[in-house]
Design an enzyme around this catalytic site. Structure first.
Site, PDB file in Angstrom:
ATOM      1  N   HIS A 232       0.875  -1.158   0.045  1.00 53.08           N
ATOM      2  CA  HIS A 232       0.103  -0.014   0.000  1.00 53.08           C
ATOM      3  C   HIS A 232       0.886   1.519   0.186  1.00 53.08           C
ATOM      4  O   HIS A 232       0.509   2.131  -0.804  1.00 53.08           O
ATOM      5  CB  HIS A 232      -0.806   0.162   1.246  1.00 53.08           C
ATOM      6  CG  HIS A 232      -1.964  -0.886   1.459  1.00 53.08           C
ATOM      7  ND1 HIS A 232      -2.147  -1.807   2.416  1.00 53.08           N
ATOM      8  CD2 HIS A 232      -2.915  -1.306   0.512  1.00 53.08           C
ATOM      9  CE1 HIS A 232      -3.106  -2.681   2.388  1.00 53.08           C
ATOM     10  NE2 HIS A 232      -3.520  -2.429   0.971  1.00 53.08           N
TER      11      HIS A 232
ATOM     12  N   LYS B 109     -17.313  -6.633   5.502  1.00 54.32           N
ATOM     13  CA  LYS B 109     -15.996  -7.290   5.831  1.00 54.32           C
ATOM     14  C   LYS B 109     -15.572  -7.526   7.282  1.00 54.32           C
ATOM     15  O   LYS B 109     -16.212  -6.732   7.894  1.00 54.32           O
ATOM     16  CB  LYS B 109     -14.711  -6.570   5.388  1.00 54.32           C
ATOM     17  CG  LYS B 109     -14.744  -6.578   3.639  1.00 54.32           C
ATOM     18  CD  LYS B 109     -13.423  -6.021   3.258  1.00 54.32           C
ATOM     19  CE  LYS B 109     -13.119  -6.194   1.913  1.00 54.32           C
ATOM     20  NZ  LYS B 109     -11.721  -5.633   1.452  1.00 54.32           N
TER      21      LYS B 109
ATOM     22  N   ARG C  24      -1.911  -6.184  -8.309  1.00 50.31           N
ATOM     23  CA  ARG C  24      -0.939  -7.055  -8.098  1.00 50.31           C
ATOM     24  C   ARG C  24      -0.669  -8.161  -9.270  1.00 50.31           C
ATOM     25  O   ARG C  24       0.184  -8.438  -9.407  1.00 50.31           O
ATOM     26  CB  ARG C  24      -1.100  -7.785  -6.861  1.00 50.31           C
ATOM     27  CG  ARG C  24      -1.046  -7.054  -5.436  1.00 50.31           C
ATOM     28  CD  ARG C  24      -1.616  -7.684  -4.255  1.00 50.31           C
ATOM     29  NE  ARG C  24      -2.929  -8.149  -4.774  1.00 50.31           N
ATOM     30  CZ  ARG C  24      -3.836  -8.301  -3.728  1.00 50.31           C
ATOM     31  NH1 ARG C  24      -3.288  -8.452  -2.456  1.00 50.31           N
ATOM     32  NH2 ARG C  24      -5.001  -8.688  -3.994  1.00 50.31           N
TER      33      ARG C  24
ATOM     34  N   SER D 282      -3.244  -7.696   2.627  1.00 52.30           N
ATOM     35  CA  SER D 282      -3.612  -7.592   4.000  1.00 52.30           C
ATOM     36  C   SER D 282      -4.006  -9.032   4.593  1.00 52.30           C
ATOM     37  O   SER D 282      -3.571  -9.357   5.692  1.00 52.30           O
ATOM     38  CB  SER D 282      -4.765  -6.418   4.423  1.00 52.30           C
ATOM     39  OG  SER D 282      -4.160  -5.495   4.015  1.00 52.30           O
TER      40      SER D 282
END
Length: 163
Positions: A19, A43, A92, A130
């Site tokens: 990040h 979440k 990514r 994460s």
């Protein structure tokens, strides 16, 4: 000349060096970057929104062009309220692209005033998420090279209280 401001949204649960790589690179392109911590009740977060804001604020304190805020609701509505015109999204792998592409197209359908800029993650962080950090930390694995020391301490406090 008006300032060019971008919004980098995410859950940042927790913030990783991946990040921070995106933030630092975005700061080279824009006059300011708002790191927008999403309030997403769907979440199951490890850290509260306030804990994430506090960690990000401390980590970014030496980057005056970066500001940490929180938002809920439609991202494009927040971006417009914040006076920004660009959303930064890190990618990514190709697998990230399909989902991010759909979001960008939906945002573009809602408003043409907001653009999405995809930034490829730097190679050392191409596998980093994460979720992976939380799993490795939970299993007492090394995360020192994945997150700043402040985040490592916070992970230790969550997974190994009293140590």
């Amino acid at each position: 000349m008006p300032l060019r401001v971008a919004v980098y949204p995410g859950s940042f649960d927790p913030v990783t060096y991946g990040h921070l790589d995106i933030i630092d690179r975005a700061l080279k392109i824009f006059d300011g970057v708002i790191v927008a911590v999403a309030r997403n009740s769907e979440k199951n977060a490890l850290f509260t929104v306030q804990e994430r804001i506090d960690m990000l604020s401390e980590i970014l304190k030496d980057r005056p062009q970066a500001k940490v805020e929180t938002f809920e609701g439609l991202l494009v509505d927040y971006v417009r309220r914040a006076g920004a015109t660009v959303v930064i999204r890190g990618l990514r792998a190709v697998s990230d692209f399909e989902f991010e592409f759909q979001l960008a197209q939906m945002n573009r359908n809602i408003t043409r005033e907001v653009e999405t800029l995809f930034m490829m993650t730097s190679v050392p962080y191409s596998y980093l998420s994460s979720s992976i950090v939380k799993e490795v930390s939970h299993l007492n694995g090394p995360v020192d090279k994945l997150v700043p020391p402040l985040v490592k301490s916070a992970l230790d406090a969550k997974f190994r209280p009293g140590r």
